[in-house]
Structure formats: structure tokens, C-alpha cells
Design a protein around this motif. Structure first.
Motif, PDB file in Angstrom:
ATOM      1  N   LYS A   1       0.805  -1.228   0.000  1.00 55.65           N
ATOM      2  CA  LYS A   1       0.000   0.000   0.000  1.00 55.65           C
ATOM      3  C   LYS A   1       0.836   1.275   0.000  1.00 55.65           C
ATOM      4  N   LYS A   2       2.154   1.142   0.195  1.00 55.09           N
ATOM      5  CA  LYS A   2       3.030   2.316   0.257  1.00 55.09           C
ATOM      6  C   LYS A   2       4.167   2.164  -0.752  1.00 55.09           C
ATOM      7  N   VAL A   3       4.245   3.124  -1.671  1.00 54.68           N
ATOM      8  CA  VAL A   3       5.223   3.043  -2.762  1.00 54.68           C
ATOM      9  C   VAL A   3       5.925   4.385  -2.925  1.00 54.68           C
ATOM     10  N   ILE A   4       7.254   4.340  -3.039  1.00 56.25           N
ATOM     11  CA  ILE A   4       8.020   5.513  -3.464  1.00 56.25           C
ATOM     12  C   ILE A   4       8.675   5.163  -4.789  1.00 56.25           C
ATOM     13  N   HIS A   5       8.459   6.017  -5.773  1.00 60.75           N
ATOM     14  CA  HIS A   5       8.928   5.754  -7.134  1.00 60.75           C
ATOM     15  C   HIS A   5       9.896   6.848  -7.557  1.00 60.75           C
ATOM     16  N   LEU A   6      11.085   6.436  -7.995  1.00 57.34           N
ATOM     17  CA  LEU A   6      12.066   7.404  -8.473  1.00 57.34           C
ATOM     18  C   LEU A   6      11.702   7.829  -9.882  1.00 57.34           C
ATOM     19  N   SER A   7      11.382   9.095 -10.039  1.00 63.76           N
ATOM     20  CA  SER A   7      11.050   9.656 -11.336  1.00 63.76           C
ATOM     21  C   SER A   7      12.126  10.677 -11.691  1.00 63.76           C
TER      22      SER A   7
ATOM     23  N   ILE B   1      -3.609   2.655  -2.863  1.00 67.71           N
ATOM     24  CA  ILE B   1      -2.157   2.471  -2.866  1.00 67.71           C
ATOM     25  C   ILE B   1      -1.528   3.856  -3.028  1.00 67.71           C
ATOM     26  N   ILE B   2      -0.830   4.299  -2.003  1.00 69.86           N
ATOM     27  CA  ILE B   2      -0.269   5.651  -1.992  1.00 69.86           C
ATOM     28  C   ILE B   2       1.113   5.636  -2.628  1.00 69.86           C
ATOM     29  N   ILE B   3       1.282   6.487  -3.639  1.00 73.52           N
ATOM     30  CA  ILE B   3       2.552   6.581  -4.363  1.00 73.52           C
ATOM     31  C   ILE B   3       3.135   7.976  -4.182  1.00 73.52           C
ATOM     32  N   LYS B   4       4.419   8.015  -3.866  1.00 75.64           N
ATOM     33  CA  LYS B   4       5.141   9.274  -3.800  1.00 75.64           C
ATOM     34  C   LYS B   4       6.188   9.275  -4.922  1.00 75.64           C
ATOM     35  N   PHE B   5       6.052  10.211  -5.850  1.00 75.07           N
ATOM     36  CA  PHE B   5       6.978  10.316  -6.967  1.00 75.07           C
ATOM     37  C   PHE B   5       8.085  11.313  -6.619  1.00 75.07           C
ATOM     38  N   ILE B   6       9.324  10.853  -6.671  1.00 77.03           N
ATOM     39  CA  ILE B   6      10.478  11.694  -6.370  1.00 77.03           C
ATOM     40  C   ILE B   6      11.105  12.122  -7.692  1.00 77.03           C
ATOM     41  N   ARG B   7      11.196  13.433  -7.911  1.00 75.34           N
ATOM     42  CA  ARG B   7      11.699  13.969  -9.179  1.00 75.34           C
ATOM     43  C   ARG B   7      12.990  14.769  -8.962  1.00 75.34           C
ATOM     44  N   PRO B   8      14.145  14.113  -9.019  1.00 78.33           N
ATOM     45  CA  PRO B   8      15.410  14.844  -8.923  1.00 78.33           C
ATOM     46  C   PRO B   8      15.744  15.569 -10.219  1.00 78.33           C
ATOM     47  N   VAL B   9      16.616  16.565 -10.101  1.00 81.38           N
ATOM     48  CA  VAL B   9      17.150  17.262 -11.274  1.00 81.38           C
ATOM     49  C   VAL B   9      18.380  16.498 -11.766  1.00 81.38           C
ATOM     50  N   GLY B  10      19.213  17.117 -12.607  1.00 79.14           N
ATOM     51  CA  GLY B  10      20.391  16.440 -13.142  1.00 79.14           C
ATOM     52  C   GLY B  10      21.378  16.057 -12.051  1.00 79.14           C
ATOM     53  N   PHE B  11      21.923  14.866 -12.166  1.00 78.70           N
ATOM     54  CA  PHE B  11      22.837  14.329 -11.146  1.00 78.70           C
ATOM     55  C   PHE B  11      24.248  14.895 -11.303  1.00 78.70           C
ATOM     56  N   TYR B  12      24.859  15.266 -10.183  1.00 82.75           N
ATOM     57  CA  TYR B  12      26.286  15.609 -10.209  1.00 82.75           C
ATOM     58  C   TYR B  12      27.098  14.495 -10.874  1.00 82.75           C
ATOM     59  N   VAL B  13      26.804  13.258 -10.509  1.00 79.64           N
ATOM     60  CA  VAL B  13      27.642  12.130 -10.932  1.00 79.64           C
ATOM     61  C   VAL B  13      27.632  11.929 -12.445  1.00 79.64           C
ATOM     62  N   ASN B  14      26.658  12.517 -13.147  1.00 83.17           N
ATOM     63  CA  ASN B  14      26.687  12.434 -14.609  1.00 83.17           C
ATOM     64  C   ASN B  14      27.947  13.082 -15.183  1.00 83.17           C
ATOM     65  N   LEU B  15      28.527  13.995 -14.418  1.00 77.94           N
ATOM     66  CA  LEU B  15      29.737  14.681 -14.876  1.00 77.94           C
ATOM     67  C   LEU B  15      30.958  13.763 -14.916  1.00 77.94           C
TER      68      LEU B  15
END
Length: 296
Positions: A104-110, A140-154
Motif C-alpha cells: 500500500k506504500k510506494v516511493i517511485h524514483l522519477s 495504494i499511496i505513491i510518492k513520486f520523487i523527481r530529482p534534477v540532473g545528477f552531479y555524478v553524470n559529470l
């Protein structure tokens, strides 16, 4: 709380698992690599070895858990790979496994850019994944996490810095843009597991705002190359470079389109309406990590 973490021991999943365990949670980490089992167990987590393509495996692993953290990833260099079709399938697999296991509890990396399927290049796959996950029943509760560009991409710029003494991209100017550390993303996800799951939500994550010029100056100082410059090339030139190193053509074209959206700022339209408080890891902190990898 019993929590299942996908993403093996990647840039986000490792610090997330460590933080969740430190807070007293029982954590299971999914990995497709049997070689990761001992490392996962050394953190104090349980290892579940299997793949995102296997719905039965996901369902069995999710059973008995209180919550799950879901993410998708893929490689860039298989010439016959349809990444959009693949991501849709993985999102459907998550959806089916969540329903079948009564989670019932979901966190989704977006990601930033997930607010639309148009004009965001490769990030459109996050929009599609969110759409599929939102088809789950409302209880079912979903929390969408929306990060910006990753440092590590560098880190991907290290070969060009070493061979040419420059950072090359099809975006970058004097305007500051938001960037994020995986550690701050992990902190936000861990915090969201502690907060109530009473409604579906979207939360953006960023650590700092720096311009391309500042990135080159800061990294140049950290690696003792004070003349390091950020060079902006055309979309066509950048695409040629990606294809020359063997990147999948569809992925390369959509990656260039994503960075073109950074150049115009269109990718930040929804982010600018919901700006988060910046996290703890500043770009100057990341520069030290970059230098350590660069000098290995």
C-alpha cells in the motif's frame, strides 16, 4: 518498517539502504547480480537476487513488506534496445507485483521532466512510468520523487577532460541550473518513508544551482587544471560524438534532445513552480569526490 529497495547498490540505493537500516528498518535489496549478495548482507540488509523482468520474483519479494522503493534503469549502448518499450514493461511489472502483493506504500524514483511527454527528450520515459504507476488503485499511496540532473553524470566527462582539457556538451552558459547529489535524493526518500502515506504526491529534489562556467572553474580547481573550460557545441556535433562512442541511436537522439531542453530552460517549467529547499551536498563538496575519481 519492512522496506524493499530496488536498484541494487547503485548511487541512490546504497545510501538509501544504509540510512533506512540505521533508522531501524528491515531492508531487502533487490539486485540482478549474485556477486552483490555478500555486499548487500554486509550492510545489514537481506539480498533478493532476481530481475525486474520477472513479475513472479518481484511479487514474492514484495510480499510481507510494508513499503517498496521502485526505480528503473537501462544501458545506453545496445544498438537493438528499445528503451521506451523496456521501461513501460518494467513499470507494468512493478504495478502488477504491487497489486498482487498487497503493498500500500510506494516511493517511485522519477525525474525532472516527468510532467510531460513532449519536449523533454529521454526523460519522457519517466512520464510514461508515472502514468502506468498511477493506474494502481487509489488506496495504494505513491510518492513520486523527481530529482534534477545528477552531479555524478559529470563523471562521463573525465575522458574528454583528460584528452582535450575541456568539458563538452550541447548546453551550458552563464545561467545557473539546479543539480543534485544522490545522497540528497536518498535522504529525501528516507524522509518520505518516515512521513505519512496519506495522499499521492510529487516531490522535487535539488542540491545546488551552478552555471556551466562555475562547474568548469570548480572542477578545474579541484583537479588542478585551472584552465578547464566548458565548451558548448551544436546538437548535431554532440549527437555525432555520442554515436561515435557507440551509444544506441534512439537513446543518443533523445539524450541530445533532453540537454537541448536544458539549454532553453523548458525542462524546468514544472520544477520552477515547485522549487524545493536545496539539500546538504553542495557542488563544491561534489568537486572533491570528482577529483578523487579523476585522479585514480
Amino acid at each position: 518498517m519492512k522496506i524493499v529497495v530496488t536498484g541494487s547498490l547503485g548511487n541512490i540505493s546504497r545510501p538509501l539502504a544504509e540510512e533506512l537500516i540505521a533508522k531501524g528498518n528491515s531492508v531487502t535489496v533487490i539486485s540482478s547480480s549474485p556477486e552483490k549478495q555478500k555486499e548487500i548482507e554486509s550492510l545489514g540488509a537481506k539480498a533478493a537476487i532476481g530481475t525486474m523482468e520477472d513479475v513472479a520474483f518481484l511479487t514474492e519479494t514484495f510480499k510481507g513488506a510494508d513499503a517498496v522503493y521502485c526505480m528503473e534503469t537501462f544501458g545506453f549502448f545496445n544498438p537493438d534496445f528499445d528503451y521506451l518499450q523496456y521501461i513501460d514493461q518494467i513499470a507494468h511489472n512493478y504495478k502488477d507485483a504491487i497489486e498482487a502483493s498487497a503493498i500500500k506504500k510506494v516511493i517511485h524514483l522519477s525525474s525532472i521532466g516527468a510532467h510531460t511527454s513532449e519536449g523533454v527528450g529521454i526523460l519522457k520515459f519517466h512520464h510514461s512510468a508515472e502514468r502506468i504507476m498511477n493506474q494502481l488503485p487509489e488506496d495504494i499511496i505513491i510518492k513520486f520523487i523527481r530529482p534534477v540532473g545528477f552531479y555524478v553524470n559529470l563523471f562521463g566527462q573525465i575522458p574528454t577532460i583528460k584528452s582535450q582539457g575541456i568539458i563538452v556538451s550541447n548546453f551550458g552558459n552563464q545561467e545557473k541550473e539546479p543539480w543534485v547529489s544522490p545522497y540528497d535524493i536518498a535522504d529525501v526518500i528516507a524522509e518520505e518513508f518516515r512521513l505519512p502515506f496519506d495522499h499521492r504526491k510529487i516531490r522535487y529534489v535539488a542540491s545546488d544551482a551552478v552555471s556551466a562556467i562555475e562547474i568548469a572553474e570548480t572542477l578545474g580547481k579541484a583537479i588542478e587544471q585551472p584552465h578547464l573550460k566548458w565548451v558548448t557545441v551544436t546538437d548535431e556535433e554532440y549527437l555525432d560524438g555520442l554515436l561515435n562512442i557507440g551509444m544506441n541511436k534512439q537513446i543518443a537522439e533523445d539524450y541530445v534532445a533532453m540537454q537541448a531542453a536544458q539549454r532553453t530552460g523548458s525542462i524546468y517549467q514544472d520544477f520552477n513552480k515547485h522549487k524545493p529547499t536545496f539539500g546538504k551536498v553542495k557542488f563544491s563538496d561534489f568537486a572533491k569526490e570528482f577529483a578523487a575519481i579523476y585522479n585514480k
